[in-house]
Design a protein around this motif. Structure first.
Motif, PDB file in Angstrom:
ATOM      1  N   GLU A   1       0.822  -1.203   0.000  1.00  0.00           N
ATOM      2  CA  GLU A   1       0.000   0.000   0.000  1.00  0.00           C
ATOM      3  C   GLU A   1       0.864   1.265   0.000  1.00  0.00           C
ATOM      4  O   GLU A   1       0.546   2.240  -0.685  1.00  0.00           O
ATOM      5  CB  GLU A   1      -0.940   0.010   1.197  1.00  0.00           C
ATOM      6  CG  GLU A   1      -2.064  -1.004   1.103  1.00  0.00           C
ATOM      7  CD  GLU A   1      -2.887  -1.124   2.372  1.00  0.00           C
ATOM      8  OE1 GLU A   1      -2.680  -0.326   3.320  1.00  0.00           O
ATOM      9  OE2 GLU A   1      -3.732  -2.028   2.437  1.00  0.00           O
ATOM     10  N   VAL A   2       1.958   1.236   0.750  1.00  0.00           N
ATOM     11  CA  VAL A   2       2.879   2.375   0.775  1.00  0.00           C
ATOM     12  C   VAL A   2       3.498   2.567  -0.606  1.00  0.00           C
ATOM     13  O   VAL A   2       3.594   3.683  -1.110  1.00  0.00           O
ATOM     14  CB  VAL A   2       3.966   2.183   1.860  1.00  0.00           C
ATOM     15  CG1 VAL A   2       5.141   3.103   1.631  1.00  0.00           C
ATOM     16  CG2 VAL A   2       3.381   2.432   3.228  1.00  0.00           C
ATOM     17  N   ARG A   3       3.877   1.480  -1.235  1.00  0.00           N
ATOM     18  CA  ARG A   3       4.467   1.559  -2.572  1.00  0.00           C
ATOM     19  C   ARG A   3       3.462   2.149  -3.564  1.00  0.00           C
ATOM     20  O   ARG A   3       3.802   3.013  -4.366  1.00  0.00           O
ATOM     21  CB  ARG A   3       4.902   0.183  -3.056  1.00  0.00           C
ATOM     22  CG  ARG A   3       5.558   0.216  -4.424  1.00  0.00           C
ATOM     23  CD  ARG A   3       5.057  -0.939  -5.290  1.00  0.00           C
ATOM     24  NE  ARG A   3       5.665  -0.895  -6.581  1.00  0.00           N
ATOM     25  CZ  ARG A   3       5.088  -0.372  -7.653  1.00  0.00           C
ATOM     26  NH1 ARG A   3       3.895   0.159  -7.568  1.00  0.00           N
ATOM     27  NH2 ARG A   3       5.688  -0.359  -8.819  1.00  0.00           N
ATOM     28  N   ASP A   4       2.219   1.692  -3.511  1.00  0.00           N
ATOM     29  CA  ASP A   4       1.186   2.202  -4.414  1.00  0.00           C
ATOM     30  C   ASP A   4       0.947   3.701  -4.208  1.00  0.00           C
ATOM     31  O   ASP A   4       0.782   4.451  -5.168  1.00  0.00           O
ATOM     32  CB  ASP A   4      -0.115   1.426  -4.235  1.00  0.00           C
ATOM     33  CG  ASP A   4       0.005  -0.032  -4.660  1.00  0.00           C
ATOM     34  OD1 ASP A   4       0.971  -0.380  -5.380  1.00  0.00           O
ATOM     35  OD2 ASP A   4      -0.872  -0.838  -4.267  1.00  0.00           O
ATOM     36  N   ALA A   5       0.941   4.123  -2.949  1.00  0.00           N
ATOM     37  CA  ALA A   5       0.737   5.542  -2.644  1.00  0.00           C
ATOM     38  C   ALA A   5       1.899   6.381  -3.179  1.00  0.00           C
ATOM     39  O   ALA A   5       1.692   7.456  -3.752  1.00  0.00           O
ATOM     40  CB  ALA A   5       0.578   5.748  -1.141  1.00  0.00           C
ATOM     41  N   LEU A   6       3.120   5.885  -3.022  1.00  0.00           N
ATOM     42  CA  LEU A   6       4.279   6.609  -3.546  1.00  0.00           C
ATOM     43  C   LEU A   6       4.249   6.663  -5.071  1.00  0.00           C
ATOM     44  O   LEU A   6       4.601   7.672  -5.677  1.00  0.00           O
ATOM     45  CB  LEU A   6       5.583   5.963  -3.072  1.00  0.00           C
ATOM     46  CG  LEU A   6       5.975   6.229  -1.634  1.00  0.00           C
ATOM     47  CD1 LEU A   6       7.225   5.437  -1.268  1.00  0.00           C
ATOM     48  CD2 LEU A   6       6.212   7.710  -1.391  1.00  0.00           C
ATOM     49  N   GLN A   7       3.827   5.581  -5.698  1.00  0.00           N
ATOM     50  CA  GLN A   7       3.743   5.540  -7.155  1.00  0.00           C
ATOM     51  C   GLN A   7       2.790   6.628  -7.662  1.00  0.00           C
ATOM     52  O   GLN A   7       3.080   7.329  -8.623  1.00  0.00           O
ATOM     53  CB  GLN A   7       3.278   4.168  -7.630  1.00  0.00           C
ATOM     54  CG  GLN A   7       3.177   4.045  -9.133  1.00  0.00           C
ATOM     55  CD  GLN A   7       2.724   2.658  -9.569  1.00  0.00           C
ATOM     56  OE1 GLN A   7       2.850   1.698  -8.814  1.00  0.00           O
ATOM     57  NE2 GLN A   7       2.199   2.560 -10.757  1.00  0.00           N
ATOM     58  N   GLU A   8       1.636   6.769  -7.010  1.00  0.00           N
ATOM     59  CA  GLU A   8       0.679   7.806  -7.393  1.00  0.00           C
ATOM     60  C   GLU A   8       1.277   9.199  -7.203  1.00  0.00           C
ATOM     61  O   GLU A   8       1.086  10.085  -8.040  1.00  0.00           O
ATOM     62  CB  GLU A   8      -0.611   7.666  -6.585  1.00  0.00           C
ATOM     63  CG  GLU A   8      -1.474   6.508  -7.011  1.00  0.00           C
ATOM     64  CD  GLU A   8      -1.888   6.585  -8.473  1.00  0.00           C
ATOM     65  OE1 GLU A   8      -2.322   7.677  -8.923  1.00  0.00           O
ATOM     66  OE2 GLU A   8      -1.750   5.567  -9.175  1.00  0.00           O
ATOM     67  N   GLN A   9       2.000   9.392  -6.096  1.00  0.00           N
ATOM     68  CA  GLN A   9       2.610  10.694  -5.844  1.00  0.00           C
ATOM     69  C   GLN A   9       3.674  11.019  -6.889  1.00  0.00           C
ATOM     70  O   GLN A   9       3.800  12.168  -7.317  1.00  0.00           O
ATOM     71  CB  GLN A   9       3.220  10.731  -4.441  1.00  0.00           C
ATOM     72  CG  GLN A   9       2.198  10.754  -3.349  1.00  0.00           C
ATOM     73  CD  GLN A   9       2.834  10.806  -1.969  1.00  0.00           C
ATOM     74  OE1 GLN A   9       3.882  11.418  -1.780  1.00  0.00           O
ATOM     75  NE2 GLN A   9       2.206  10.160  -1.001  1.00  0.00           N
ATOM     76  N   ILE A  10       4.445  10.022  -7.304  1.00  0.00           N
ATOM     77  CA  ILE A  10       5.462  10.228  -8.336  1.00  0.00           C
ATOM     78  C   ILE A  10       4.794  10.632  -9.654  1.00  0.00           C
ATOM     79  O   ILE A  10       5.236  11.562 -10.332  1.00  0.00           O
ATOM     80  CB  ILE A  10       6.324   8.962  -8.530  1.00  0.00           C
ATOM     81  CG1 ILE A  10       7.216   8.731  -7.310  1.00  0.00           C
ATOM     82  CG2 ILE A  10       7.177   9.067  -9.800  1.00  0.00           C
ATOM     83  CD1 ILE A  10       7.909   7.379  -7.297  1.00  0.00           C
ATOM     84  N   LYS A  11       3.717   9.940 -10.017  1.00  0.00           N
ATOM     85  CA  LYS A  11       3.006  10.273 -11.252  1.00  0.00           C
ATOM     86  C   LYS A  11       2.471  11.712 -11.198  1.00  0.00           C
ATOM     87  O   LYS A  11       2.573  12.448 -12.179  1.00  0.00           O
ATOM     88  CB  LYS A  11       1.862   9.289 -11.491  1.00  0.00           C
ATOM     89  CG  LYS A  11       2.332   7.927 -11.937  1.00  0.00           C
ATOM     90  CD  LYS A  11       1.147   6.998 -12.155  1.00  0.00           C
ATOM     91  CE  LYS A  11       1.606   5.614 -12.560  1.00  0.00           C
ATOM     92  NZ  LYS A  11       0.465   4.696 -12.743  1.00  0.00           N
ATOM     93  N   GLU A  12       1.900  12.115 -10.063  1.00  0.00           N
ATOM     94  CA  GLU A  12       1.397  13.479  -9.911  1.00  0.00           C
ATOM     95  C   GLU A  12       2.534  14.494 -10.010  1.00  0.00           C
ATOM     96  O   GLU A  12       2.407  15.522 -10.674  1.00  0.00           O
ATOM     97  CB  GLU A  12       0.686  13.643  -8.565  1.00  0.00           C
ATOM     98  CG  GLU A  12      -0.643  12.949  -8.472  1.00  0.00           C
ATOM     99  CD  GLU A  12      -1.265  13.048  -7.089  1.00  0.00           C
ATOM    100  OE1 GLU A  12      -0.895  13.981  -6.323  1.00  0.00           O
ATOM    101  OE2 GLU A  12      -2.105  12.208  -6.765  1.00  0.00           O
ATOM    102  N   PHE A  13       3.653  14.197  -9.366  1.00  0.00           N
ATOM    103  CA  PHE A  13       4.807  15.080  -9.370  1.00  0.00           C
ATOM    104  C   PHE A  13       5.326  15.269 -10.795  1.00  0.00           C
ATOM    105  O   PHE A  13       5.567  16.391 -11.237  1.00  0.00           O
ATOM    106  CB  PHE A  13       5.902  14.502  -8.460  1.00  0.00           C
ATOM    107  CG  PHE A  13       7.203  15.245  -8.519  1.00  0.00           C
ATOM    108  CD1 PHE A  13       7.346  16.461  -7.879  1.00  0.00           C
ATOM    109  CD2 PHE A  13       8.286  14.717  -9.209  1.00  0.00           C
ATOM    110  CE1 PHE A  13       8.555  17.142  -7.929  1.00  0.00           C
ATOM    111  CE2 PHE A  13       9.489  15.389  -9.258  1.00  0.00           C
ATOM    112  CZ  PHE A  13       9.623  16.619  -8.616  1.00  0.00           C
TER     113      PHE A  13
END
Length: 108
Positions: free
Chosen positions: A87-99
């Motif tokens: 879940e942490v990895r998925d959340a970071l992945q979304e943040q990277i895409k937004e960034f």
């Protein structure tokens, strides 16, 4: 592909080789999203919180990712340690895409 430095910390649980490998694979897979970013490093902490839960053991996972000078952070709690890490990895992945999307929009 750039290599991502990953620092792993465990509190109140034993950091077994299996857990360490799982974290390195999950968080390390984020480096494929780091195209064009010079350096990335991550600090991952997994723990069994010291406070007592009435529903049994709840695992806590937190990751701080320094991504091209920007700090991305995610945290989660789950009854399954491996699910919390995912879940942490998925959340970071979304943040990277937004960034990256914001950076691309700024260039336009």
């Amino acid at each position: 592909m750039e290599y991502m430095k990953i620092d792993i910390f465990a509190n109140h649980i034993e950091l077994t080789p299996a857990i360490q490998d799982f974290i390195e694979k999950k968080i390390g897979s984020l480096s494929k999203y780091a195209g064009g970013v010079e350096k990335s490093n991550a600090r991952v902490e997994v723990s069994l919180p010291s406070r007592h839960h009435h529903n049994g053991e709840i695992f806590y996972a937190e990751a701080n990712l320094n991504f091209g000078g920007t700090l991305l952070r995610a945290e989660t709690e789950n009854k399954d340690l491996y699910a919390a890490i995912s879940e942490v990895r998925d959340a970071l992945q979304e943040q990277i895409k937004e960034f990256k999307s914001k950076k691309l929009d700024a260039r336009r």
